[in-house]
Scaffold this motif. Structure first.
Motif, PDB file in Angstrom:
ATOM      1  N   ALA A   1       0.825  -1.206   0.000  1.00  0.00           N
ATOM      2  CA  ALA A   1       0.000   0.000   0.000  1.00  0.00           C
ATOM      3  C   ALA A   1       0.860   1.257   0.000  1.00  0.00           C
ATOM      4  CB  ALA A   1      -0.928  -0.007   1.214  1.00  0.00           C
TER       5      ALA A   1
ATOM      6  N   ASP B   1      -6.085   0.562   3.454  1.00  0.00           N
ATOM      7  CA  ASP B   1      -5.180  -0.265   4.250  1.00  0.00           C
ATOM      8  C   ASP B   1      -5.792  -0.550   5.617  1.00  0.00           C
ATOM      9  OD1 ASP B   1      -3.006  -1.663   5.160  1.00  0.00           O
ATOM     10  OD2 ASP B   1      -1.764   0.108   5.533  1.00  0.00           O
TER      11      ASP B   1
ATOM     12  N   VAL C   1      -6.698   2.787  -2.292  1.00  0.00           N
ATOM     13  CA  VAL C   1      -6.073   1.699  -1.538  1.00  0.00           C
ATOM     14  C   VAL C   1      -6.492   1.869  -0.082  1.00  0.00           C
ATOM     15  CG1 VAL C   1      -3.907   0.590  -0.890  1.00  0.00           C
ATOM     16  CG2 VAL C   1      -4.120   1.700  -3.139  1.00  0.00           C
TER      17      VAL C   1
END
Length: 246
Positions: free
Chosen positions: A46, A168, A166
């Protein structure tokens, strides 16, 4: 050619290689989940996508819609539409949430967004995510609970409208109600113009956000890939079979 193409990616931090040749594709309009135990390299990937300076790309390539990412700064990647919702959002005392969001939005917009339009959009997104308007007077993440921090991450994505998000471990530290609210926020973002990479240990967020593909990372490599049923297998069996395969 996929919108996001990662080929033989190797990443190191503090002179230690953490990713050992990762390959991954993601197109806009699709959602993929990346699972794996602690220390498998999920967050490293990430941060590498987002351009975190502590993570050095030592081999391989990352491209987004034909543009190489390897040598771009984090803000250059953000202007291409790359967004990272962090696992551990940091507090920024003295910087108001409102000013932070407006600055971020203007940074990725062709023209500055008029303040009235910005506030209308902000209040609408806050209402959808169950964020109280008192947050408008608070500093970024200062004194926020874990759930409030994760809501704020999704609020940023809702305002910025990235092309690649993204996420995470967005589910970490959330109770059931907060998880549902955050998941609903992610689902509202889904559409043909957004590719989503969900990074998680557990399947609970995948009960609310349906992935098109599931990949499993172990010791810096992707060792298994499949459909949503792969997550169900991991829920039932744990990661022992994955460790044996690796």
């Amino acid at each position: 050619m996929a919108d996001l193409e990662i080929r033989d990616l190797k990443v190191a931090a503090d002179d230690t290689e953490l990713l050992h040749g990762v390959n991954l594709d993601l197109d806009q309009g699709r959602t993929i989940a990346l699972m794996g135990p602690n220390g498998s390299g999920k967050s490293t990937l990430a941060y590498a996508i987002a351009g975190h300076p502590a993570y050095e790309i030592t081999g391989g390539t990352m491209t987004w819609q034909g543009t190489g990412l390897n040598d771009l700064t984090p803000d250059e990647r953000a202007r291409l539409g790359v967004f990272l919702a962090m696992q551990y959002p940091v507090e920024v005392p003295g910087v108001s949430l409102t000013n932070f969001l407006r600055t971020a939005l203007n940074a990725v917009s062709e023209d500055d967004v008029p303040i009235r339009e910005f506030m209308t959009r902000l209040r609408s997104e806050m209402a959808d995510l169950g964020v109280d308007e008192s947050f408008l007077t608070r500093s970024v993440n200062e004194g926020f609970s874990g759930g409030e921090k994760k809501r704020f991450e999704i609020l940023q994505a809702a305002l910025l409208r990235p092309k690649l998000a993204v996420l995470d471990e967005t589910d970490s530290g959330l109770d059931v109600d907060a998880l549902k609210t955050v998941s609903e926020g992610v689902n509202r973002l889904q559409g043909p113009d957004l590719g989503i990479l969900i990074i998680t240990h557990y399947t609970r967020i995948l009960r609310y956000i349906q992935p098109d593909e599931v990949h499993v990372m172990f010791e810096g490599r992707i060792v298994a890939s499949g459909g949503p049923e792969l997550a169900d297998e991991l829920e039932a069996k744990g990661y022992d079979d994955i460790r044996a395969m690796a």
